[in-house]
Design a protein around this motif. Structure first.
Motif, mmCIF file in Angstrom:
data_model
loop_
_atom_site.group_PDB
_atom_site.id
_atom_site.type_symbol
_atom_site.label_atom_id
_atom_site.label_comp_id
_atom_site.label_asym_id
_atom_site.label_seq_id
_atom_site.Cartn_x
_atom_site.Cartn_y
_atom_site.Cartn_z
ATOM 1 N N LEU A 64 0.832 -1.204 0.000
ATOM 2 C CA LEU A 64 0.000 0.000 0.000
ATOM 3 C C LEU A 64 0.866 1.252 0.000
ATOM 4 C CD1 LEU A 64 -2.569 -1.116 2.732
ATOM 5 C CD2 LEU A 64 -2.944 -1.092 0.250
ATOM 6 N N SER A 65 0.342 2.310 -0.552
ATOM 7 C CA SER A 65 1.066 3.580 -0.509
ATOM 8 C C SER A 65 1.170 4.038 0.950
ATOM 9 C CB SER A 65 0.350 4.628 -1.355
ATOM 10 O OG SER A 65 -0.960 4.834 -0.877
ATOM 11 N N ILE A 74 -8.993 2.201 2.147
ATOM 12 C CA ILE A 74 -8.084 1.570 1.179
ATOM 13 C C ILE A 74 -8.826 0.648 0.211
ATOM 14 C CG2 ILE A 74 -6.045 1.736 2.658
ATOM 15 C CD1 ILE A 74 -6.511 -1.323 3.242
ATOM 16 N N GLU A 76 -10.543 1.154 -2.549
ATOM 17 C CA GLU A 76 -10.260 1.387 -3.975
ATOM 18 C C GLU A 76 -8.872 0.886 -4.352
ATOM 19 O OE1 GLU A 76 -12.249 2.417 -6.429
ATOM 20 O OE2 GLU A 76 -13.857 2.352 -4.947
ATOM 21 N N GLU A 77 -7.897 1.108 -3.473
ATOM 22 C CA GLU A 77 -6.523 0.642 -3.739
ATOM 23 C C GLU A 77 -6.472 -0.885 -3.812
ATOM 24 O OE1 GLU A 77 -1.999 1.610 -2.113
ATOM 25 O OE2 GLU A 77 -3.723 2.471 -1.075
ATOM 26 N N ARG A 80 -8.318 -2.012 -7.096
ATOM 27 C CA ARG A 80 -7.455 -1.803 -8.279
ATOM 28 C C ARG A 80 -6.420 -2.908 -8.428
ATOM 29 N NH1 ARG A 80 -7.088 3.397 -6.707
ATOM 30 N NH2 ARG A 80 -5.011 3.102 -5.857
ATOM 31 N N ASN A 81 -5.936 -3.410 -7.318
ATOM 32 C CA ASN A 81 -4.864 -4.413 -7.330
ATOM 33 C C ASN A 81 -5.370 -5.849 -7.336
ATOM 34 O OD1 ASN A 81 -2.076 -3.072 -7.098
ATOM 35 N ND2 ASN A 81 -3.359 -1.887 -5.699
ATOM 36 N N SER A 183 5.301 2.279 4.031
ATOM 37 C CA SER A 183 4.422 1.485 3.182
ATOM 38 C C SER A 183 4.083 0.180 3.886
ATOM 39 C CB SER A 183 5.121 1.213 1.854
ATOM 40 O OG SER A 183 4.287 0.452 1.032
#
Length: 196
Positions: A64-65, A74, A76-77, A80-81, A183
Motif C-alpha cells: 500500500l502507498s 483503502i 479502492e486501492e 485496483r490491485n 508502506s
C-alpha cells in the motif's frame, strides 16, 4: 428478587401455547421448539441458497502507498490491485496486514470525521505518555501495538457477482498507528465459485 423473577419468567416461557399449553420441563420444550424451528430453518436455507460448482483461489501481496498516522480508506486501492475479484460469482476475500503496529478494519466510508474521531479516541485510550517497558522503537511504537490489538490484523469480506458485498456505509480501513509507518503490506486471498 432476581431468582423469583427468573423463576416466573421460566415458568411462563415453558407453559405457553408453544409447548402445548401444558407445564413442561425446559428440555422437553426446547426439544419441541427446536424440532419445529429446524425444519423451518432448513426449508428457508434450501430456498435461499444456490449451489455453485468449482472453486478458484487467488492470492496477492499488495504494498500500500504510505499513509500518515490515522485511519484511511483503502478499498479502492485493494480493488485496483485485485482484478481477479471480477471473476468470482460467490466467494470470500480475506485481507491480512503483515504488521503489528497497523491494523485493518471495516467501518464508516462516507464521513471522514468518523476516522478522525476514531484516531482521537484511540490516542486517548492508549496515550504515548504511558511508561511502557517496550520503548526502544519510539514513544508511538508500543501504543501502536496495543491499538492494533483492538482493531485486529484481518477481515473477511463476502464477494457477490464480482464485487465486495459490503453495506452501503462500510469501507475497508487501514489504521496506521505509527507516526511514520511507511508502506504497509497486505495479503489478499480471494476464493470462490467462478462466474461461468
Amino acid at each position: 428478587m432476581v431468582r423469583l423473577f427468573l423463576g416466573f419468567f421460566a415458568k411462563s416461557l415453558f407453559t405457553d401455547s408453544v409447548c402445548g399449553g401444558q407445564e413442561a420441563g425446559p428440555l422437553v420444550c426446547v426439544k419441541e421448539l427446536l424440532g419445529r424451528t429446524s425444519s423451518l430453518l432448513t426449508k428457508n436455507i434450501v430456498m435461499a441458497s444456490k449451489a455453485y460448482t468449482g472453486s478458484v483461489w487467488y492470492q496477492k501481496e499488495i504494498q500500500l502507498s504510505p499513509k500518515k498516522r490515522g485511519c484511511h480508506l483503502i478499498g479502492e486501492e485493494v480493488h485496483r490491485n485485485t482484478p481477479e475479484m471480477k471473476n468470482i460469482k460467490v466467494g470470500l476475500m480475506h485481507v491480512l496486514i503483515k504488521h503489528t503496529s497497523a491494523s485493518i478494519a471495516l467501518n464508516e466510508n462516507w464521513d471522514p470525521s468518523v476516522r478522525d474521531d476514531t484516531e482521537m479516541f484511540m490516542n486517548k485510550l492508549v496515550p504515548e505518555s504511558t511508561p511502557f517497558k517496550h520503548s526502544c522503537e519510539g514513544p508511538d511504537d508500543m501504543p501502536a501495538h496495543l491499538k492494533a490489538l483492538f482493531f485486529g490484523s484481518s477481515v473477511t469480506i463476502p464477494i457477490t457477482d464480482g464485487k465486495a458485498n459490503l453495506g452501503t456505509w462500510q469501507g475497508l480501513w487501514l489504521c496506521e498507528h505509527r507516526d511514520r509507518g511507511g508502506s504497509r503490506k497486505i495479503v489478499v486471498t480471494i476464493q470462490g465459485a467462478p462466474i461461468s
